[in-house]
Scaffold this motif. Sequence first.
Motif, PDB file in Angstrom:
ATOM      1  N   ILE A 137     119.035  13.468  50.904  1.00 42.90           N
ATOM      2  CA  ILE A 137     118.337  14.606  50.282  1.00 42.90           C
ATOM      3  C   ILE A 137     116.904  14.140  50.058  1.00 42.90           C
ATOM      4  CG2 ILE A 137     119.112  13.915  47.944  1.00 42.90           C
ATOM      5  CD1 ILE A 137     118.716  17.575  48.909  1.00 42.90           C
ATOM      6  N   ASN A 138     115.963  15.040  50.313  1.00 43.55           N
ATOM      7  CA  ASN A 138     114.545  14.724  50.149  1.00 43.55           C
ATOM      8  C   ASN A 138     113.947  15.629  49.085  1.00 43.55           C
ATOM      9  OD1 ASN A 138     113.908  12.918  52.665  1.00 43.55           O
ATOM     10  ND2 ASN A 138     115.156  14.623  53.455  1.00 43.55           N
ATOM     11  N   VAL A 139     113.109  15.055  48.232  1.00 38.39           N
ATOM     12  CA  VAL A 139     112.375  15.854  47.239  1.00 38.39           C
ATOM     13  C   VAL A 139     110.893  15.584  47.501  1.00 38.39           C
ATOM     14  CG1 VAL A 139     112.037  16.356  44.803  1.00 38.39           C
ATOM     15  CG2 VAL A 139     114.252  15.512  45.588  1.00 38.39           C
ATOM     16  N   ALA A 140     110.151  16.640  47.848  1.00 38.90           N
ATOM     17  CA  ALA A 140     108.797  16.408  48.358  1.00 38.90           C
ATOM     18  C   ALA A 140     107.766  17.299  47.678  1.00 38.90           C
ATOM     19  CB  ALA A 140     108.785  16.668  49.863  1.00 38.90           C
ATOM     20  N   ILE A 141     106.522  16.835  47.748  1.00 40.47           N
ATOM     21  CA  ILE A 141     105.385  17.642  47.282  1.00 40.47           C
ATOM     22  C   ILE A 141     104.235  17.431  48.270  1.00 40.47           C
ATOM     23  CG2 ILE A 141     104.578  15.810  45.668  1.00 40.47           C
ATOM     24  CD1 ILE A 141     103.859  18.340  43.810  1.00 40.47           C
ATOM     25  N   ALA A 142     103.513  18.521  48.554  1.00 40.32           N
ATOM     26  CA  ALA A 142     102.442  18.441  49.557  1.00 40.32           C
ATOM     27  C   ALA A 142     101.093  18.617  48.877  1.00 40.32           C
ATOM     28  CB  ALA A 142     102.638  19.544  50.587  1.00 40.32           C
ATOM     29  N   ASN A 143     100.032  17.983  49.431  1.00 40.76           N
ATOM     30  CA  ASN A 143      98.711  18.238  48.852  1.00 40.76           C
ATOM     31  C   ASN A 143      98.116  19.501  49.486  1.00 40.76           C
ATOM     32  OD1 ASN A 143      97.734  17.368  51.330  1.00 40.76           O
ATOM     33  ND2 ASN A 143      96.213  15.974  50.471  1.00 40.76           N
ATOM     34  N   ALA A 144      96.986  19.918  48.934  1.00 44.49           N
ATOM     35  CA  ALA A 144      96.400  21.194  49.369  1.00 44.49           C
ATOM     36  C   ALA A 144      96.029  21.147  50.850  1.00 44.49           C
ATOM     37  CB  ALA A 144      95.165  21.498  48.519  1.00 44.49           C
ATOM     38  N   ARG A 145      95.538  19.991  51.317  1.00 45.76           N
ATOM     39  CA  ARG A 145      95.109  19.882  52.715  1.00 45.76           C
ATOM     40  C   ARG A 145      96.300  20.069  53.674  1.00 45.76           C
ATOM     41  NH1 ARG A 145      91.477  21.250  56.057  1.00 45.76           N
ATOM     42  NH2 ARG A 145      90.998  19.768  57.702  1.00 45.76           N
ATOM     43  N   ALA A 146      97.462  19.526  53.281  1.00 46.04           N
ATOM     44  CA  ALA A 146      98.657  19.692  54.125  1.00 46.04           C
ATOM     45  C   ALA A 146      98.991  21.176  54.249  1.00 46.04           C
ATOM     46  CB  ALA A 146      99.836  18.925  53.531  1.00 46.04           C
ATOM     47  N   ASP A 147      98.831  21.916  53.148  1.00 42.62           N
ATOM     48  CA  ASP A 147      99.119  23.354  53.197  1.00 42.62           C
ATOM     49  C   ASP A 147      98.053  24.104  53.998  1.00 42.62           C
ATOM     50  OD1 ASP A 147     101.598  23.427  52.010  1.00 42.62           O
ATOM     51  OD2 ASP A 147     100.799  23.510  49.981  1.00 42.62           O
ATOM     52  N   GLU A 148      96.773  23.704  53.826  1.00 36.71           N
ATOM     53  CA  GLU A 148      95.710  24.366  54.606  1.00 36.71           C
ATOM     54  C   GLU A 148      95.992  24.240  56.100  1.00 36.71           C
ATOM     55  OE1 GLU A 148      92.274  23.096  51.491  1.00 36.71           O
ATOM     56  OE2 GLU A 148      91.993  22.463  53.599  1.00 36.71           O
ATOM     57  N   LEU A 149      96.511  23.090  56.508  1.00 36.52           N
ATOM     58  CA  LEU A 149      96.764  22.862  57.931  1.00 36.52           C
ATOM     59  C   LEU A 149      98.160  23.316  58.351  1.00 36.52           C
ATOM     60  CD1 LEU A 149      95.205  19.278  58.292  1.00 36.52           C
ATOM     61  CD2 LEU A 149      94.219  21.445  59.051  1.00 36.52           C
ATOM     62  N   GLY A 150      98.894  23.912  57.424  1.00 36.55           N
ATOM     63  CA  GLY A 150     100.249  24.401  57.746  1.00 36.55           C
ATOM     64  C   GLY A 150     101.216  23.280  58.053  1.00 36.55           C
ATOM     65  N   LEU A 151     101.023  22.138  57.421  1.00 35.12           N
ATOM     66  CA  LEU A 151     101.825  20.961  57.811  1.00 35.12           C
ATOM     67  C   LEU A 151     103.066  20.733  56.952  1.00 35.12           C
ATOM     68  CD1 LEU A 151      99.047  18.448  58.842  1.00 35.12           C
ATOM     69  CD2 LEU A 151     100.566  19.778  60.282  1.00 35.12           C
ATOM     70  N   ARG A 152     103.290  21.558  55.962  1.00 30.32           N
ATOM     71  CA  ARG A 152     104.484  21.415  55.133  1.00 30.32           C
ATOM     72  C   ARG A 152     105.728  21.569  56.034  1.00 30.32           C
ATOM     73  NH1 ARG A 152     105.755  23.326  49.213  1.00 30.32           N
ATOM     74  NH2 ARG A 152     103.552  23.191  48.771  1.00 30.32           N
ATOM     75  N   LYS A 153     105.645  22.562  56.919  1.00 27.03           N
ATOM     76  CA  LYS A 153     106.770  22.848  57.808  1.00 27.03           C
ATOM     77  C   LYS A 153     106.985  21.680  58.773  1.00 27.03           C
ATOM     78  CE  LYS A 153     108.773  26.717  60.218  1.00 27.03           C
ATOM     79  NZ  LYS A 153     108.952  26.205  61.567  1.00 27.03           N
ATOM     80  N   GLN A 154     105.852  21.132  59.242  1.00 31.75           N
ATOM     81  CA  GLN A 154     105.914  19.979  60.154  1.00 31.75           C
ATOM     82  C   GLN A 154     106.615  18.795  59.475  1.00 31.75           C
ATOM     83  OE1 GLN A 154     104.458  19.234  63.215  1.00 31.75           O
ATOM     84  NE2 GLN A 154     104.961  17.046  63.058  1.00 31.75           N
ATOM     85  N   ALA A 155     106.239  18.550  58.220  1.00 33.17           N
ATOM     86  CA  ALA A 155     106.867  17.453  57.474  1.00 33.17           C
ATOM     87  C   ALA A 155     108.350  17.733  57.284  1.00 33.17           C
ATOM     88  CB  ALA A 155     106.185  17.287  56.119  1.00 33.17           C
ATOM     89  N   GLU A 156     108.650  18.990  56.968  1.00 26.80           N
ATOM     90  CA  GLU A 156     110.050  19.352  56.702  1.00 26.80           C
ATOM     91  C   GLU A 156     110.912  19.182  57.949  1.00 26.80           C
ATOM     92  OE1 GLU A 156     110.756  22.634  54.112  1.00 26.80           O
ATOM     93  OE2 GLU A 156     112.667  23.089  55.065  1.00 26.80           O
ATOM     94  N   THR A 157     110.351  19.546  59.100  1.00 30.08           N
ATOM     95  CA  THR A 157     111.101  19.404  60.353  1.00 30.08           C
ATOM     96  C   THR A 157     111.509  17.946  60.551  1.00 30.08           C
ATOM     97  OG1 THR A 157     109.919  21.251  61.295  1.00 30.08           O
ATOM     98  CG2 THR A 157     110.950  19.751  62.871  1.00 30.08           C
TER      99      THR A 157
END
Length: 286
Positions: A137-157
Amino acid sequence: MTSERNGRLALVGVGRMGAAMATGWLRKSRGGVPADRLIFIDPGLEGPAADLAREHGVTHLASLDAKTAKSVDTLILAVKPQVMEKVLPALSEVVREDTLIISVAAGIGLRTFEKAFPGRPIVRNMPNVPGAIGKGINVAIANARADELGLRKQAETLLKVTGPVEWLEEERLMGAATGVSGSGPAYVFLMAEALARAGEAEGLPADLAERLAVATVAGAGAMLEKSLKDGSANAAELRRSVTSPKGTTQAALDVLMGEGGLPSLIHKAVAAAEKRSRELGSGEKK
Ligand SMILES: NC(=O)C1=CN([C@@H]2O[C@H](COP(=O)(O)OP(=O)(O)OC[C@H]3O[C@@H](n4cnc5c(N)ncnc54)[C@H](OP(=O)(O)O)[C@@H]3O)[C@@H](O)[C@H]2O)C=CC1
Ligand SMILES: O=C(O)[C@@H]1CCC=N1
């Protein structure tokens, strides 16, 4: 903007957690990561990490050089919190401007990584070792730049190959999550150890006591998972279903759930892990 990313993943620190994640990623059955996309960065590989590198032909380097760093679009940091700050400057010099940085270190906050890698997309994640068999199980938090670049989904994949990803919006909760799921497997392993020892102390042969304890922990875990999935029962309901009035379980639970018993001990343990997480993040690292 979402970047299509097919570059390489550099895993910095391939010890117990790094090797567990890499084992999860290399499992093709769960849509894993091809071995030729992965690079292990660790001054010395031992045990499961060395076996993995050999078995799958994963590139292994002692450090990340500038030329290799050009091909790396995801950098996963899995060194101990106590060495993280020593490791960051050299990496910061070579990683690309758009490289997604993912740290799994306990306690070390997004701010530390934002200082080391200004302007980079960063995800702080707390995995756990069952990720090696896709049961993490992973518990994660993203910084604003990751969200600006749409990378939350990339990390989640990437992360979900080892187990689901729970996103936090408040970083201060990361310590509590670490105390529950990051460190949690150790508490369950301790339960199996203690159960086996208790059986032995009550006269069972040691090997039989161990087999009974392991089967019980594994079976109870699998049953809990299934019952939650199909909505038939939660943990408390399952516990009650084993507990016959005035029976053997009731006698045992009177001990475990009495004053200062397991629930209060587990709370103290999780609170101690949470406190330690804050210490590691604030530089009290001994
Ligand atoms: N173990 C767990 O269950 C979990 C751990 N974590 C986090 O994962 C991180 C790693 O923990 P864990 O795997 O237990 O620790 P380990 O000590 O097993 O692994 C760390 C690895 O990093 C290597 N290393 C040391 N210096 C460098 C460097 N400069 N560059 C690259 N690699 C280096 C170590 O090599 P050497 O041994 O030779 O020093 C070792 O192989 C920690 O930050 C921890 O908080 C998070 C969740 C769960
Ligand atoms: O013990 C630790 O500090 C690491 C983080 C969570 C599990 N292991």
